[in-house]
Design an enzyme around this catalytic site. Structure first.
Site, short mmCIF file in Angstrom:
data_model
loop_
_atom_site.label_atom_id
_atom_site.label_comp_id
_atom_site.label_asym_id
_atom_site.label_seq_id
_atom_site.Cartn_x
_atom_site.Cartn_y
_atom_site.Cartn_z
N GLY B 47 0.82 -1.20 0.00
CA GLY B 47 0.00 0.00 0.00
C GLY B 47 0.85 1.25 0.00
CD GLN B 52 3.26 6.05 2.74
OE1 GLN B 52 2.40 5.46 2.10
NE2 GLN B 52 4.27 5.42 3.34
CB CYS B 96 5.71 2.58 7.35
SG CYS B 96 5.00 4.02 6.56
CG LEU B 97 6.79 2.21 1.19
CD1 LEU B 97 5.99 2.70 -0.01
CD2 LEU B 97 7.94 1.34 0.76
CG HIS B 138 -0.09 1.13 7.35
ND1 HIS B 138 0.90 0.71 8.21
CD2 HIS B 138 0.52 2.01 6.50
CE1 HIS B 138 2.05 1.31 7.91
NE2 HIS B 138 1.84 2.10 6.86
CD GLU B 139 -0.91 2.44 2.86
OE1 GLU B 139 -0.51 3.63 2.92
OE2 GLU B 139 -0.13 1.49 2.97
CG HIS B 142 0.30 6.97 5.66
ND1 HIS B 142 1.44 7.45 6.26
CD2 HIS B 142 0.55 5.67 5.37
CE1 HIS B 142 2.35 6.48 6.34
NE2 HIS B 142 1.83 5.39 5.80
#
Lengths: 173, 175
Positions: B47, B52, B96-97, B138-139, B142
């Site tokens: 994702g 981000q 996470c990225l 999670h997304e 953000h």
């Protein structure tokens, strides 16, 4: 470049240990890395990576007053930093059973024979002193499938130890 | 098409709350294509969320289709997503990225009902569970300026409620 040291501090638990120890280290310019600080029984235990250009003697001198006052024993090793290279666990093994000697050796021997790499192990003794219960939680990396580990640990059941193996599914988002 | 730069902690912009998308136009679809390319460029991310990459609009992409055993809805572009129903909770490990080389345990709802628009503006509803539901939660975090590191619980707090594997019945030892 900083060199890394691994500091081990152990003493009777009481509030304020972490702040006193880390303030003393900060005072001599130490930078802290990865650490595990944990109450084990009535003891407080610190294992902490410290980056410093100071010699070991300077760290000992800085910590001596705090260690004396709080009754902490100190041990220092020079280590490689190797930060930013975390290995990711993909399997979790949970173990519980009436406490007896040999549970950890039995479980980890079986895992080691399957090439299992333990990244983290924590254990507790729950219950009460008349009937203590040993509980252990292992996270690690296995190249082999969960089913194979379950088989390898199957014999533990007969010895009164309950073992649960589960995949850890990392989600990156 | 372009690979976009990923914001990383401690960049304060990751804490910004994103605004709803109002225009479902070619510019939006171009951005979504770039966002998808960026997701695929990284380390196995299922994702990615618009903030981000520094675009503070309510757009996320989730795609769990690379995991054949995971129930999933394929590649989903979710615009203005909203979770309208939660059920159950379980612990799972997330990375996470925007937080390289760190993973932690987070409690998420096991099942969710999700309402979101697609890049053309049409509204869809999805029933999701497990891994895919975790990725969506999670997304969406953000979009609200929330990172998983804000939700990590101690590794000692063992709340795993995951599938376990049946033990084999022991065979009797040979006489």
């Amino acid at each position: 470049m900083s060199d890394w040291m691994m500091l081990t501090l152990v003493g009777a638990d009481r509030p304020g240990i972490v702040s006193r120890v880390t303030r003393a280290l900060c005072g001599v310019g130490c930078n802290l890395g990865e650490a595990s600080m944990l109450r084990l029984g009535g003891n407080f235990t610190i294992m902490m990576m410290v980056a410093t250009e100071q010699p070991e003697s300077a760290l000992r001198a800085a910590l001596a007053p705090v260690a004396d006052e709080l009754g902490l024993r100190l041990h220092i090793d020079t280590v490689n930093g190797e930060l930013h290279q975390h290995l990711l666990p993909n399997v979790q093994v949970r173990v519980s059973g009436a406490d007896r000697t040999g549970i950890v050796a039995d479980v980890t021997e079986a895992l080691a024979a399957e090439g299992f790499h333990i990244l983290e192990l924590e254990s507790d003794v729950a219950g009460d002193s008349a009937s203590p219960l040993y509980i252990m939680n292992i996270q690690g990396h296995s190249e082999r499938p969960v089913e194979r580990l379950v088989e390898a640990l199957a014999g533990l059941d007969a010895r009164g130890v309950s073992v649960d193996v589960a995949a850890i599914d990392l989600m990156i988002g | 098409m372009a690979i976009l730069d990923i914001l990383k902690l401690p960049d304060p912009r990751l804490k910004q709350v994103s605004t709803p998308v109002e225009h479902f136009d070619a510019a939006l679809r171009d951005f979504v294509a770039d966002l998808e390319e960026t997701r695929q460029d990284g380390p196995a991310a299922v994702g990615i969320a618009a903030p981000q990459v520094g675009r503070f609009e309510r757009i996320v992409i989730v795609d769990c289709s690379s995991r054949p055993k995971t129930p999933n809805h394929g590649n989903l572009v979710l615009v203005n997503p909203e979770i309208v129903h939660w059920e159950g909770y379980e612990m799972g490990r997330e990375g996470c990225l925007s937080v390289p080389d760190y993973t932690g345990n987070v409690i998420r709802a096991t099942q969710i009902r999700l309402r979101a628009q697609d890049p053309e503006g049409a509204v869809h509803e999805y029933e999701m569970e497990g891994y895919e539901a975790r990725a969506v939660q999670h997304e969406i975090d953000h979009l609200d300026g929330m990172l998983f590191v804000d939700r990590v619980v101690s590794r000692r707090t063992d709340l795993y409620q995951r599938k376990t594997y049946a033990k084999k019945k022991k065979s009797k030892p040979a006489a």
